[in-house]
Design a protein around this motif. Structure first.
Motif, PDB file in Angstrom:
ATOM      1  N   ILE A 132     -14.230-123.154 -27.245  1.00 53.19           N
ATOM      2  CA  ILE A 132     -13.268-124.230 -27.013  1.00 53.19           C
ATOM      3  C   ILE A 132     -11.854-123.707 -27.218  1.00 53.19           C
ATOM      4  O   ILE A 132     -10.951-123.966 -26.422  1.00 53.19           O
ATOM      5  N   GLY A 133     -11.656-122.959 -28.299  1.00 54.98           N
ATOM      6  CA  GLY A 133     -10.336-122.409 -28.602  1.00 54.98           C
ATOM      7  C   GLY A 133      -9.832-121.466 -27.526  1.00 54.98           C
ATOM      8  O   GLY A 133      -8.675-121.550 -27.090  1.00 54.98           O
ATOM      9  N   ILE A 134     -10.702-120.568 -27.058  1.00 55.14           N
ATOM     10  CA  ILE A 134     -10.320-119.625 -26.004  1.00 55.14           C
ATOM     11  C   ILE A 134      -9.977-120.373 -24.720  1.00 55.14           C
ATOM     12  O   ILE A 134      -9.005-120.044 -24.038  1.00 55.14           O
ATOM     13  N   SER A 135     -10.760-121.406 -24.409  1.00 55.63           N
ATOM     14  CA  SER A 135     -10.479-122.221 -23.228  1.00 55.63           C
ATOM     15  C   SER A 135      -9.108-122.894 -23.335  1.00 55.63           C
ATOM     16  O   SER A 135      -8.338-122.922 -22.362  1.00 55.63           O
ATOM     17  N   MET A 136      -8.795-123.422 -24.516  1.00 49.86           N
ATOM     18  CA  MET A 136      -7.499-124.068 -24.710  1.00 49.86           C
ATOM     19  C   MET A 136      -6.357-123.068 -24.588  1.00 49.86           C
ATOM     20  O   MET A 136      -5.313-123.368 -23.996  1.00 49.86           O
ATOM     21  N   ILE A 137      -6.549-121.867 -25.141  1.00 50.77           N
ATOM     22  CA  ILE A 137      -5.515-120.830 -25.046  1.00 50.77           C
ATOM     23  C   ILE A 137      -5.311-120.427 -23.589  1.00 50.77           C
ATOM     24  O   ILE A 137      -4.171-120.311 -23.115  1.00 50.77           O
ATOM     25  N   ALA A 138      -6.411-120.241 -22.854  1.00 47.47           N
ATOM     26  CA  ALA A 138      -6.306-119.877 -21.433  1.00 47.47           C
ATOM     27  C   ALA A 138      -5.588-120.967 -20.648  1.00 47.47           C
ATOM     28  O   ALA A 138      -4.741-120.675 -19.794  1.00 47.47           O
ATOM     29  N   GLU A 139      -5.915-122.211 -20.945  1.00 48.52           N
ATOM     30  CA  GLU A 139      -5.268-123.332 -20.265  1.00 48.52           C
ATOM     31  C   GLU A 139      -3.772-123.362 -20.577  1.00 48.52           C
ATOM     32  O   GLU A 139      -2.956-123.659 -19.713  1.00 48.52           O
ATOM     33  N   SER A 140      -3.420-123.028 -21.808  1.00 45.06           N
ATOM     34  CA  SER A 140      -1.997-123.035 -22.179  1.00 45.06           C
ATOM     35  C   SER A 140      -1.226-121.935 -21.462  1.00 45.06           C
ATOM     36  O   SER A 140      -0.026-122.051 -21.253  1.00 45.06           O
ATOM     37  N   ARG A 141      -1.920-120.880 -21.098  1.00 47.58           N
ATOM     38  CA  ARG A 141      -1.285-119.739 -20.440  1.00 47.58           C
ATOM     39  C   ARG A 141      -1.360-119.793 -18.920  1.00 47.58           C
ATOM     40  O   ARG A 141      -0.757-118.978 -18.246  1.00 47.58           O
TER      41      ARG A 141
END
Length: 187
Positions: free
Chosen positions: A80-89
């Protein structure tokens, strides 16, 4: 899970809703107390409901996954965290409707709370008072979403990606903490 950890989890989970609330405030162009409350209620309710559902699913699976539940919690939170970071970038700007109708808000509330469903499964693995946890998560999300509407109407898109990045980092950190604590207990 202590109050500090629960607070960090609640803030991390609410970052998607916060980011969408900022967009909603931007789309509205102005923020009223009513608009902030409506958005906060939609996001807060679903952010509380989803981990409760996930928790009960996790309990049903607990006997099957007891020997590696800490890994399940870590993998779910890290993903979930990696997905959120990717979405932020990603830099994608999503157009947001100014409507606060059920037709507009329901899909947003469900979409921003899917990660909370997986977190509920992780909460079943670490034992704790789920009712206190979901109430806390719902209230924190309500507050941050209401503030997000206001912030969006004032500051615009500037903070959306930062909120998602922070939420992703927080969730990965919680997953690592669960994993490390379990490994230390085994020593």
């Amino acid at each position: 899970m202590g109050i500090g950890e629960l607070f960090v989890l609640a803030v991390g989970l609410s970052m998607d809703a916060f980011a969408v609330s900022i967009c909603k405030g931007l789309a509205l162009g102005h923020s009223s107390l009513k608009a902030s409350a409506v958005v906060g209620l939609w996001f807060g309710f679903f952010q509380a409901l989803m981990p409760l559902i996930g928790y009960f699913v996790g309990l049903q699976l607990s006997s099957l996954i007891q020997s590696f539940d800490h890994w399940v919690a870590f993998v779910l939170l890290a993903a979930i965290g990696i997905s959120m970071i990717a979405e932020s970038r990603s830099g994608k700007d999503e157009e947001e409707s100014p409507s606060l109708s059920a037709k507009a808000m329901f899909p947003l509330a469900v979409a921003t709370s899917i990660d909370a469903l997986a977190s509920g499964i992780a909460l079943a693995a670490v034992d704790g008072n789920i009712y206190w946890a979901v109430a806390f998560i719902g209230v924190i999300t309500f507050i941050l979403s209401g503030c997000g509407v206001r912030l969006g109407s004032i500051a615009g898109d500037r903070y959306k990606s930062r909120a998602e990045l922070a939420g992703g980092i927080i969730l990965i950190a919680i997953g690592l903490k669960i994993l490390i604590e379990h490994m230390v207990e085994g020593i």
